[in-house]
Write an enzyme that holds these catalytic residues in place. Structure first.
Site, mmCIF file in Angstrom:
data_model
loop_
_atom_site.group_PDB
_atom_site.id
_atom_site.type_symbol
_atom_site.label_atom_id
_atom_site.label_comp_id
_atom_site.label_asym_id
_atom_site.label_seq_id
_atom_site.Cartn_x
_atom_site.Cartn_y
_atom_site.Cartn_z
ATOM 1 N N ASP A 150 0.926 -1.003 0.031
ATOM 2 C CA ASP A 150 -0.795 -0.318 0.028
ATOM 3 C C ASP A 150 1.196 0.946 -0.031
ATOM 4 O O ASP A 150 2.149 1.378 0.167
ATOM 5 C CB ASP A 150 -0.779 -0.066 1.475
ATOM 6 N N SER A 151 0.395 2.550 -0.754
ATOM 7 C CA SER A 151 1.117 3.147 -0.449
ATOM 8 C C SER A 151 1.159 4.365 1.507
ATOM 9 O O SER A 151 1.970 4.696 1.349
ATOM 10 C CB SER A 151 0.540 4.942 -0.766
ATOM 11 N N GLY A 200 -3.133 8.922 -4.480
ATOM 12 C CA GLY A 200 -4.102 9.533 -4.282
ATOM 13 C C GLY A 200 -4.403 10.980 -5.342
ATOM 14 O O GLY A 200 -5.392 11.402 -5.364
ATOM 15 N N CYS A 260 -3.405 -1.246 -2.285
ATOM 16 C CA CYS A 260 -4.133 0.549 -2.398
ATOM 17 C C CYS A 260 -4.916 0.728 -3.813
ATOM 18 O O CYS A 260 -4.616 0.613 -4.610
ATOM 19 C CB CYS A 260 -2.493 0.830 -2.610
ATOM 20 N N GLU A 272 -5.482 9.381 9.111
ATOM 21 C CA GLU A 272 -4.194 9.257 9.267
ATOM 22 C C GLU A 272 -4.026 9.864 10.784
ATOM 23 O O GLU A 272 -3.071 9.558 11.382
ATOM 24 C CB GLU A 272 -3.227 10.283 7.989
ATOM 25 N N CYS A 280 -11.304 3.359 -0.764
ATOM 26 C CA CYS A 280 -10.040 3.668 -0.474
ATOM 27 C C CYS A 280 -9.871 3.197 0.813
ATOM 28 O O CYS A 280 -10.742 2.477 1.927
ATOM 29 C CB CYS A 280 -9.549 4.927 0.396
ATOM 30 N N HIS A 324 -8.104 3.819 2.900
ATOM 31 C CA HIS A 324 -8.081 4.012 5.027
ATOM 32 C C HIS A 324 -9.886 5.018 5.182
ATOM 33 O O HIS A 324 -10.022 4.676 6.236
ATOM 34 C CB HIS A 324 -7.486 5.987 4.562
HETATM 35 N N1 DGL Z 1 -3.915 3.654 -0.322
HETATM 36 C C1 DGL Z 1 -4.605 4.690 -0.879
HETATM 37 C C2 DGL Z 1 -5.834 4.492 -1.909
HETATM 38 O O1 DGL Z 1 -6.571 3.315 -0.950
HETATM 39 C C3 DGL Z 1 -5.156 6.016 0.179
HETATM 40 C C4 DGL Z 1 -4.282 6.609 0.226
HETATM 41 C C5 DGL Z 1 -3.006 7.616 -0.574
HETATM 42 O O2 DGL Z 1 -3.379 8.495 -1.352
HETATM 43 O O3 DGL Z 1 -1.935 6.772 -1.039
HETATM 44 O O4 DGL Z 1 -6.131 4.898 -2.795
#
Ligand code: DGL
Length: 274
Positions: free
Chosen positions: A14-15, A47, A77, A157, A191, A193
């Site tokens: 993931d990011s 994102g 992600c 976050e 997403c 998050h």
């Molecule tokens: N992990 C990203 C997603 O699921 C969210 C956070 C980001 O923008 O990196 O799209």
């Protein structure tokens, strides 16, 4: 198959820490499996970045997992899954690569009755239209609308997931969509998050609207893939969990604990350079 035997961990990328919501569902569904997770915290958010940059970052991160040895790669992600799943499959073939958009689309189609679905996600995920395409493949008559909710990432976050501020943000993002389409009956948390904000979203959308995410359907897809490939790990030894991040182990542990719903210490997180 000898280069990816069943005993290897499942790679999850993931990011940042958000993908730990997907890791949590994977661990629940597959308790005998070992996992190797990488959060590219140094370069989050993905994102808001272009598809080209997301693809480049994701390739570099995936390479780290592949070099350490994984039997399957989960792109937790949504933004990466929306814009880069095919290039990553091509690059790492024959390693199986599972994105979260297909399973998320499946969860939406399973939940909806009217076929009117709202996707909440990052700008990058909405821009590419991947969720809309994945839903239409499964249900061609679906009416799919996308709503970018970038503020949700920051709120999650901060672990600011209840009360006035997240509720106001959710109202601003969602109420115009609900008013515009009274038949809307399903909201996808598209997403990593957003699952921690599910309570607030449910309050705003009310009882007649289902709120779904891709974590559990992704775990089911991974399990099915392990079945087909005969790659389930045997339970003779304890499974392992290795957490990698590209920046700030202390923050990863603190924020990640909320997403993984378990305590984490900075020393549980190994820093890597991409
Ligand atoms: N992990 C990203 C997603 O699921 C969210 C956070 C980001 O923008 O990196 O799209």
């Amino acid at each position: 198959m000898s280069y990816r035997p069943a005993s290897l961990p499942i790679g999850v990328f993931d990011s940042g820490v958000g993908g730990l919501t997907v890791l949590r569902a994977l661990r629940e569904a597959l308790p005998n499996e070992s996992f190797l997770y990488l959060g590219d915290t140094a370069r989050l958010p993905y994102g808001t970045k272009s598809a080209k940059t997301v693809e480049r970052y994701a390739s570099q991160a995936a390479q780290v997992l592949v070099d350490r040895g994984v039997k399957l790669l989960v792109l937790a992600c949504n933004t990466v899954s929306a814009v880069a799943v095919e290039p990553l499959r091509a690059r790492f073939r024959p390693l199986p690569v599972v994105g979260v958009v297909g399973p998320g689309a499946q969860a939406a189609c399973d939940a909806t009755q009217t076929g009117h679905i709202l996707i909440t996600a990052t700008e990058g995920t909405i821009r590419g239209g991947a969720y809309e395409r994945a839903i239409r493949q499964r249900r061609p008559d679906a009416v799919v609308v996308g709503q970018p909710c970038p503020l949700f990432v920051a709120l999650a976050e901060e672990d600011w997931t209840r009360g006035e501020v997240p509720e106001l943000a959710a109202r601003r993002y969602l109420e115009p969509r609900l008013e515009a389409d009274p038949q809307l009956d399903t909201v996808v948390l598209g997403c990593t998050h957003f699952p921690v904000l599910a309570g607030v979203v449910e309050t705003v959308v009310g009882e007649g609207v289902r709120v779904v995410d891709s974590a559990r359907t992704t775990a089911a897809a991974v399990s099915a893939l392990l079945d087909t490939a005969g790659l389930h790990r045997d339970a003779s030894s304890e499974p392992t969990l290795t957490l990698l991040a590209t920046d700030d182990a202390e923050r990863f542990a603190r924020v990640g604990a909320v997403f993984l719903a378990t305590s984490l210490r900075p020393e549980d997180v190994e820093l890597v350079d991409l």
